[in-house]
Scaffold this motif. Structure first.
Motif, PDB file in Angstrom:
ATOM      1  N   ALA A 101       0.836  -1.196   0.000  1.00 61.74           N
ATOM      2  CA  ALA A 101       0.000   0.000   0.000  1.00 61.74           C
ATOM      3  C   ALA A 101       0.873   1.248   0.000  1.00 61.74           C
ATOM      4  CB  ALA A 101      -0.924  -0.007   1.215  1.00 61.74           C
ATOM      5  N   ALA A 102       0.244   2.416  -0.019  1.00 60.61           N
ATOM      6  CA  ALA A 102       0.924   3.700   0.042  1.00 60.61           C
ATOM      7  C   ALA A 102       0.481   4.425   1.302  1.00 60.61           C
ATOM      8  CB  ALA A 102       0.594   4.546  -1.191  1.00 60.61           C
ATOM      9  N   TYR A 103       1.395   5.188   1.892  1.00 57.98           N
ATOM     10  CA  TYR A 103       1.020   5.909   3.104  1.00 57.98           C
ATOM     11  C   TYR A 103       0.574   7.333   2.800  1.00 57.98           C
ATOM     12  CZ  TYR A 103       5.993   7.525   3.083  1.00 57.98           C
ATOM     13  OH  TYR A 103       7.229   8.046   2.748  1.00 57.98           O
ATOM     14  N   LEU A 104      -0.380   7.783   3.598  1.00 57.36           N
ATOM     15  CA  LEU A 104      -0.907   9.137   3.530  1.00 57.36           C
ATOM     16  C   LEU A 104      -0.543   9.821   4.844  1.00 57.36           C
ATOM     17  CD1 LEU A 104      -2.807  11.436   2.447  1.00 57.36           C
ATOM     18  CD2 LEU A 104      -4.676  10.197   3.565  1.00 57.36           C
ATOM     19  N   PRO A 105       0.543  10.612   4.878  1.00 53.55           N
ATOM     20  CA  PRO A 105       0.935  11.235   6.136  1.00 53.55           C
ATOM     21  C   PRO A 105      -0.006  12.368   6.510  1.00 53.55           C
ATOM     22  CG  PRO A 105       2.389  11.948   4.364  1.00 53.55           C
ATOM     23  CD  PRO A 105       1.470  10.925   3.776  1.00 53.55           C
ATOM     24  N   LEU A 106      -0.443  12.364   7.762  1.00 56.77           N
ATOM     25  CA  LEU A 106      -1.379  13.358   8.276  1.00 56.77           C
ATOM     26  C   LEU A 106      -0.811  13.951   9.558  1.00 56.77           C
ATOM     27  CD1 LEU A 106      -4.568  11.138   7.936  1.00 56.77           C
ATOM     28  CD2 LEU A 106      -3.990  13.069   6.440  1.00 56.77           C
ATOM     29  N   ASP A 107      -0.884  15.251   9.683  1.00 60.18           N
ATOM     30  CA  ASP A 107      -0.447  15.901  10.909  1.00 60.18           C
ATOM     31  C   ASP A 107      -1.570  15.776  11.938  1.00 60.18           C
ATOM     32  OD1 ASP A 107       0.319  17.658  12.954  1.00 60.18           O
ATOM     33  OD2 ASP A 107       1.349  18.977  11.549  1.00 60.18           O
ATOM     34  N   PRO A 108      -1.323  15.155  13.108  1.00 62.69           N
ATOM     35  CA  PRO A 108      -2.390  15.017  14.110  1.00 62.69           C
ATOM     36  C   PRO A 108      -2.978  16.356  14.555  1.00 62.69           C
ATOM     37  CG  PRO A 108      -0.498  13.650  14.681  1.00 62.69           C
ATOM     38  CD  PRO A 108      -0.061  14.527  13.544  1.00 62.69           C
ATOM     39  N   ALA A 109      -2.224  17.440  14.322  1.00 65.82           N
ATOM     40  CA  ALA A 109      -2.708  18.759  14.731  1.00 65.82           C
ATOM     41  C   ALA A 109      -3.671  19.381  13.727  1.00 65.82           C
ATOM     42  CB  ALA A 109      -1.523  19.699  14.949  1.00 65.82           C
ATOM     43  N   TYR A 110      -3.866  18.735  12.568  1.00 63.98           N
ATOM     44  CA  TYR A 110      -4.823  19.269  11.595  1.00 63.98           C
ATOM     45  C   TYR A 110      -6.216  19.341  12.215  1.00 63.98           C
ATOM     46  CZ  TYR A 110      -1.688  18.664   7.518  1.00 63.98           C
ATOM     47  OH  TYR A 110      -0.672  18.757   6.601  1.00 63.98           O
TER      48      TYR A 110
ATOM     49  N   ALA B  99      -9.786  10.969  18.363  1.00 66.04           N
ATOM     50  CA  ALA B  99     -11.017  11.749  18.470  1.00 66.04           C
ATOM     51  C   ALA B  99     -11.157  12.772  17.352  1.00 66.04           C
ATOM     52  CB  ALA B  99     -11.065  12.463  19.822  1.00 66.04           C
ATOM     53  N   ALA B 100     -10.028  13.198  16.761  1.00 66.43           N
ATOM     54  CA  ALA B 100     -10.069  14.182  15.676  1.00 66.43           C
ATOM     55  C   ALA B 100     -10.387  13.549  14.336  1.00 66.43           C
ATOM     56  CB  ALA B 100      -8.739  14.929  15.592  1.00 66.43           C
TER      57      ALA B 100
ATOM     58  N   ALA C  55     -15.747   9.751  12.522  1.00 72.35           N
ATOM     59  CA  ALA C  55     -16.318   8.651  13.299  1.00 72.35           C
ATOM     60  C   ALA C  55     -16.322   7.343  12.518  1.00 72.35           C
ATOM     61  CB  ALA C  55     -17.736   9.023  13.737  1.00 72.35           C
ATOM     62  N   GLU C  56     -16.443   7.451  11.191  1.00 74.07           N
ATOM     63  CA  GLU C  56     -16.516   6.239  10.372  1.00 74.07           C
ATOM     64  C   GLU C  56     -15.140   5.664  10.018  1.00 74.07           C
ATOM     65  OE1 GLU C  56     -16.616   9.806   7.566  1.00 74.07           O
ATOM     66  OE2 GLU C  56     -17.436   9.234   9.529  1.00 74.07           O
ATOM     67  N   ALA C  57     -14.066   6.359  10.419  1.00 74.19           N
ATOM     68  CA  ALA C  57     -12.725   5.892  10.051  1.00 74.19           C
ATOM     69  C   ALA C  57     -12.395   4.580  10.760  1.00 74.19           C
ATOM     70  CB  ALA C  57     -11.694   6.962  10.397  1.00 74.19           C
ATOM     71  N   ASP C  58     -11.746   3.676  10.030  1.00 67.55           N
ATOM     72  CA  ASP C  58     -11.231   2.438  10.610  1.00 67.55           C
ATOM     73  C   ASP C  58      -9.878   2.782  11.231  1.00 67.55           C
ATOM     74  OD1 ASP C  58     -10.553  -0.094  11.318  1.00 67.55           O
ATOM     75  OD2 ASP C  58     -10.427  -0.896   9.277  1.00 67.55           O
TER      76      ASP C  58
END
Length: 420
Positions: A91-100, A125-126, A129-132
């Motif tokens: 797979a490929a990673y999608l980097p996300l800043d937790p502070a977004y 919590a950020a 709700a539907e995210a796995d």
């Protein structure tokens, strides 16, 4: 037709995947330290095993080759192991800043079609709700139950490695889809900086900023060491302490941070062997100050859009460069071409910079219109399907072949590395 155009430097090793190169390095130097942080370290063998276990857990959770996996983690060993694990699943990673903000996280996950998000419970919590969600801090028992054997999934160098999003300050954020070959070309055979076993890199960038591509994979695919400071951004004085305490030899700073440290704490660079700066126009005055304070330091000016995998051109600055009013951005790194063309798309001495070679991204994920506009067929290449990225930057070629950056062709400017 090449005329004033640059030939590629030494070709990059773009024929293999990122995770295969890492596994080969881990087999050669299993007990060498791959990651170091305050109070801890991890060997190459340990990192490879940790990533293999997590990869198997992700596969068990439904991740398949070609999927996108969100990674919402702060800087640290868990984040690096997760990037490697995602690649091991195909797979490929999608980097996300937790502070977004939650809205931005939801938008990026939906746009990328992320299959699952690896995070920690405190950041969950950020997320929508539907995210796995796979919370690493709650998965230790499950990880220990997985065998530390590589899943053996490798889709090759053309497969998607990661998706990183533009800031969106000039419109809807676009996901730049970067294949393995782009990263491998950056850190293997690029020729612009030393990245061997003796180098110690410091990761300062968040994962969602493409500077982290060089910081993470530069040392780890070449037998070096990656130092992971605490998540909070260090002050210039704290940066110097980190460099000294961990024996850091290589540092990559955005132009803005370079100017700040050079102005407030130039001694922070003591002990470095090489310092890269870029992401925006680097001030010649600040570069001179650093060069005078550290005569033996190799100072490298780097230029490149995310769409061409971090760096397109680089220049090790010499005394003549430093004496000028503006610094050259250099010549193409390995596996890269740089063409200067006019409005008629013909080569010229001053015009738009078109970036080509192994670093060119697939395009913008799910955005065929913008992709066709900016990623165009490469008339200078004999490789079928080769494309150029239209940077929108105006440059001038010097007599020695190096490029000078002259500004944007449109009305964009950069603030802290982001186009606005």
């Amino acid at each position: 037709m090449r005329g004033v155009d640059s030939e590629p430097a030494v070709a990059g090793s773009g024929s293999v995947s990122i995770h295969r190169l890492f596994s080969e390095q881990a087999a050669r130097t299993p007990e060498a330290v791959a990651l170091a942080w305050e109070g801890g370290s991890m060997t190459y063998a340990g990192l490879d095993a940790r990533a293999a276990r997590l990869a198997r857990l992700l596969v068990r959770r439904g991740v398949s080759p070609g999927d996108r996996v969100g990674v919402s983690l702060e800087r640290g060993p868990g984040a690096v192991a997760t990037l490697l694990a995602v690649l091991k699943t195909g797979a490929a990673y999608l980097p996300l800043d937790p502070a977004y903000p939650p809205g931005r996280l939801a938008s990026l996950l939906a746009d990328a079609g992320a299959r699952i998000v690896v995070t920690e419970r405190r950041f969950a919590a950020a997320l929508p709700a539907e995210a796995d969600v796979l919370a690493l801090d709650e998965a230790e028992d499950a990880l220990r139950a997985e065998p530390a054997e590589d899943p053996g999934i490798d889709l090759g160098p053309e497969a998607l490695a990661y998706v990183v999003y533009t800031s969106g300050s000039t419109g809807r954020p676009k996901g730049v889809a970067v294949p393995h070959r782009g990263v491998v070309r950056l850190v293997r055979g690029g020729g612009f900086a030393a990245m061997g076993p003796g180098e110690v890199f410091l990761q300062l960038s968040p994962l969602a900023f493409d500077a982290a591509t060089l910081e993470v994979w530069g040392p780890l695919l070449n037998g070096g060491r990656l130092v992971l400071p605490p998540p909070a951004a260090p002050t210039p004085r704290e940066l110097g302490e980190l460099v000294r305490r961990h024996g850091v030899t290589t540092l990559w700073l955005t132009a803005g941070l370079f100017h700040l440290v050079a102005g407030e704490e130039p001694g922070a660079f003591a002990g470095l062997r090489q310092l890269l700066a870029g992401g925006d126009t680097v001030s010649a005055a600040h570069a001179r100050r650093v060069a005078e304070a550290h005569p033996g330091l190799r100072l490298i000016n780097g230029y490149g859009p995310t769409e061409n995998t971090t760096f397109t051109t680089c220049r090790t600055l010499d005394p003549d460069d430093l004496a000028g009013a503006a610094l050259p951005i250099g010549t193409p790194i390995g596996g890269t071409t740089a063409h200067v063309v006019g409005d008629d798309f013909r080569p010229c001495g001053e015009g738009e910079l078109l970036a080509g070679g192994e670093g060119v991204a697939w395009g913008y994920l799910g955005r065929p219109g913008p992709t066709a506009e900016r990623f165009v067929p490469d008339p200078f290449s004999a490789r079928p399907g080769a494309r150029l990225y239209r940077t929108g930057d105006r440059v001038r070629r010097r007599a020695d072949g190096a490029l000078d950056f002259l500004g944007r062709l449109d009305d964009q400017v950069k603030v802290r590395g982001f186009r606005v």
